[in-house]
Design a protein around this motif. Structure first.
Motif, PDB file in Angstrom:
ATOM      1  N   ASP A  77       5.072   1.032  -3.509  1.00 18.62           N
ATOM      2  CA  ASP A  77       4.389   1.671  -4.638  1.00 18.62           C
ATOM      3  C   ASP A  77       4.275   0.722  -5.832  1.00 18.62           C
ATOM      4  O   ASP A  77       3.220   0.647  -6.470  1.00 18.62           O
ATOM      5  N   LEU A  80       1.654  -1.984  -5.050  1.00 20.30           N
ATOM      6  CA  LEU A  80       0.281  -1.477  -5.120  1.00 20.30           C
ATOM      7  C   LEU A  80      -0.185  -1.310  -6.564  1.00 20.30           C
ATOM      8  O   LEU A  80      -1.362  -1.494  -6.857  1.00 20.30           O
ATOM      9  N   VAL A  83      -1.712  -4.637  -7.630  1.00 24.67           N
ATOM     10  CA  VAL A  83      -2.860  -5.169  -6.899  1.00 24.67           C
ATOM     11  C   VAL A  83      -4.130  -5.150  -7.748  1.00 24.67           C
ATOM     12  O   VAL A  83      -4.825  -6.158  -7.869  1.00 24.67           O
ATOM     13  N   CYS A  90      -6.760  -1.704  -3.418  1.00 26.39           N
ATOM     14  CA  CYS A  90      -6.115  -0.996  -2.310  1.00 26.39           C
ATOM     15  C   CYS A  90      -7.209  -0.240  -1.554  1.00 26.39           C
ATOM     16  O   CYS A  90      -7.994   0.486  -2.164  1.00 26.39           O
ATOM     17  N   ALA A 105       0.203  -0.063   3.718  1.00 28.11           N
ATOM     18  CA  ALA A 105      -1.037   0.019   2.960  1.00 28.11           C
ATOM     19  C   ALA A 105      -1.825  -1.241   3.291  1.00 28.11           C
ATOM     20  O   ALA A 105      -1.266  -2.215   3.810  1.00 28.11           O
ATOM     21  N   VAL A 107      -4.777  -3.902   1.476  1.00 25.47           N
ATOM     22  CA  VAL A 107      -5.460  -4.289   0.250  1.00 25.47           C
ATOM     23  C   VAL A 107      -6.496  -5.355   0.568  1.00 25.47           C
ATOM     24  O   VAL A 107      -6.404  -6.052   1.579  1.00 25.47           O
TER      25      VAL A 107
END
Length: 124
Positions: A77, A80, A83, A90, A105, A107
């Protein structure tokens, strides 16, 4: 064979922009090197663990449509959150995996590569 991955390379068009993206997102310093005409920025690693680098080379092109590697993160978390501000996006997740494997996840980095992020479960 005790591991299948020993090295990875992420193609980049602009090495400095890519280094800024990955250093900001991972909060780590990449080591720059030149090898046989390739400009490289190497992720921190210690043998026997797998290592890898950002590579700027005339025959390498960034792509969101090729092989996807998953890079480790203990705090998905938080990573992200960094990012977007680092120039990425993302595009998938975070998603919880079955069998207590953790969360992932994907990206798009500053160069247009699709890169996976994996946060193992605390029990893994």
């Amino acid at each position: 064979m005790d591991r299948i991955i020993n090295w990875f390379e992420i193609p980049v068009a602009d090495l400095e922009r890519a280094v800024q993206f990955y250093e900001r997102v991972f909060q780590a310093t990449l080591r720059r090197e030149n090898m046989s005409g390739m400009q490289m920025a190497i992720f921190p690693y210690a043998y026997p663990h797998a290592g890898g680098a950002l590579i700027r080379f005339e025959h390498y092109k960034p792509s969101a449509d090729g092989v996807i590697i998953y890079l480790h993160t203990p705090e998905l978390d938080e990573m992200l959150k960094r990012v977007d501000s680092a120039g990425g996006q993302c595009v998938f997740g975070p998603h919880s995996l079955s069998d207590d494997i953790g969360r992932i996840a994907q990206v798009i980095d500053s160069e247009g590569n699709r890169v996976g992020l994996h946060e193992p479960s605390p029990s893994a």
